[in-house]
Scaffold this motif. Structure first.
Motif, PDB file in Angstrom:
ATOM      1  N   PRO A 125       0.781  -1.237   0.000  1.00 61.85           N
ATOM      2  CA  PRO A 125       0.000   0.000   0.000  1.00 61.85           C
ATOM      3  C   PRO A 125       0.815   1.291   0.000  1.00 61.85           C
ATOM      4  O   PRO A 125       0.586   2.171  -0.837  1.00 61.85           O
ATOM      5  N   GLY A 126       1.745   1.405   0.941  1.00 63.07           N
ATOM      6  CA  GLY A 126       2.518   2.640   1.038  1.00 63.07           C
ATOM      7  C   GLY A 126       3.392   2.885  -0.178  1.00 63.07           C
ATOM      8  O   GLY A 126       3.511   4.019  -0.658  1.00 63.07           O
ATOM      9  N   HIS A 127       3.993   1.826  -0.688  1.00 57.25           N
ATOM     10  CA  HIS A 127       4.875   1.968  -1.853  1.00 57.25           C
ATOM     11  C   HIS A 127       4.094   2.394  -3.087  1.00 57.25           C
ATOM     12  O   HIS A 127       4.517   3.281  -3.830  1.00 57.25           O
ATOM     13  N   THR A 128       2.936   1.761  -3.319  1.00 56.77           N
ATOM     14  CA  THR A 128       2.170   2.078  -4.535  1.00 56.77           C
ATOM     15  C   THR A 128       1.570   3.479  -4.468  1.00 56.77           C
ATOM     16  O   THR A 128       1.487   4.170  -5.491  1.00 56.77           O
ATOM     17  N   PHE A 179       4.106   2.981   7.393  1.00 60.71           N
ATOM     18  CA  PHE A 179       5.459   2.419   7.498  1.00 60.71           C
ATOM     19  C   PHE A 179       6.087   2.251   6.119  1.00 60.71           C
ATOM     20  O   PHE A 179       7.292   2.468   5.948  1.00 60.71           O
ATOM     21  N   GLN A 180       5.288   1.863   5.127  1.00 55.38           N
ATOM     22  CA  GLN A 180       5.821   1.719   3.777  1.00 55.38           C
ATOM     23  C   GLN A 180       5.999   3.074   3.093  1.00 55.38           C
ATOM     24  O   GLN A 180       7.008   3.310   2.423  1.00 55.38           O
ATOM     25  N   PHE A 181       5.020   3.951   3.264  1.00 52.13           N
ATOM     26  CA  PHE A 181       5.067   5.247   2.582  1.00 52.13           C
ATOM     27  C   PHE A 181       6.243   6.087   3.083  1.00 52.13           C
ATOM     28  O   PHE A 181       6.981   6.679   2.296  1.00 52.13           O
ATOM     29  N   PHE A 182       6.426   6.118   4.397  1.00 58.19           N
ATOM     30  CA  PHE A 182       7.512   6.906   4.990  1.00 58.19           C
ATOM     31  C   PHE A 182       8.695   5.993   5.304  1.00 58.19           C
ATOM     32  O   PHE A 182       9.178   5.932   6.442  1.00 58.19           O
ATOM     33  N   TYR A 183       9.160   5.284   4.313  1.00 61.13           N
ATOM     34  CA  TYR A 183      10.201   4.275   4.507  1.00 61.13           C
ATOM     35  C   TYR A 183      11.542   4.876   4.911  1.00 61.13           C
ATOM     36  O   TYR A 183      12.416   4.169   5.435  1.00 61.13           O
TER      37      TYR A 183
END
Length: 239
Positions: free
Chosen positions: A58-61, A201-205
């Protein structure tokens, strides 16, 4: 060739002036079916692709969408309206009562609030997204995204949660008007928080675990306080 829409001369598959395709196709059953697929559900590269991504990475996409990789995705605002409408129709049709209070040892429902949200669920969901975004913008401002980019982030996250609620709606229906419904609503809330934090967590890696966790908690608290202030103000004005 000449464009059938604006009459401009052009070469290629699309008009250089207005963007209409050179091949407009005859309007027939195939045209209508393709329009339904492309415009409403966008089977080839739209809503199902976006939802799959929201439950796998989710965060990456979402970050990739904000940075420009958008061709395969369904538009975030269109998707949230579509999903909120579907959920609102289910909610209204089956008369789900999620607002429960305890009084004198018996369960009382609040039908007025229940009825309003059932009939305006799209607006209710959309109205909370700017509040989520306010908290995200304040707590993650150092990450250099603007408010509207965070608005896209939270719109996708709202679609992610709504889709989960739609898929698990039979469970909600089974517990409707039962004493254990309140516990189920708490479980939904916890799962929703997990999805929000997992996406963050994925978006703000680039941030470490504790930085993301603490800022996510702070962001959620800002949303809750803002919502309470707005609801209290509305009650004071209308009372």
């Amino acid at each position: 060739m000449n464009c059938k829409n604006c009459s401009s001369s052009f070469n290629g598959k699309f008009c250089n002036n207005c963007g209409q395709p050179a091949d407009t196709h005859q309007i027939n059953l195939h045209f209508i079916w393709h329009d339904i697929q492309h415009g409403l559900f966008h089977f080839d590269k739209g809503v199902f692709y976006s939802l799959k991504e929201l439950y796998t990475r989710p965060g990456h996409t979402i970050r990739e969408f904000i940075e420009g990789r958008r061709v395969k995705h369904f538009k975030p605002v269109s998707m949230i309206i579509l999903l909120a409408t579907i959920y609102g129709l289910l909610y209204h049709h089956y008369n789900i009562n999620i607002f429960i209070s305890e009084a004198e040892g018996t369960k009382e429902l609040t039908p007025s609030i229940n009825h309003w949200i059932a009939n305006h669920y799209s607006w209710y969901t959309l109205a909370t997204i700017p509040l989520y975004t306010l908290g995200t913008y304040i707590c993650f401002k150092s990450q250099k995204y603007n408010y509207f980019e965070y608005l896209v982030l939270n719109t996708f996250k709202a679609s992610q949660r709504l889709m989960l609620h739609i898929i698990t709606f039979p469970i909600l229906l089974y517990f409707n008007d039962k004493a254990s419904l309140k516990t189920l609503i708490y479980i939904y809330y916890i799962v929703d928080l997990f999805l929000i934090y997992w996406t963050n967590f994925q978006f703000f890696y680039k941030l470490n675990f504790w930085q993301v966790l603490l800022r996510s908690i702070c962001s959620h608290l800002i949303m809750i306080v803002s919502l309470l202030i707005i609801l209290t103000s509305i009650l004071l004005i209308t009372s």
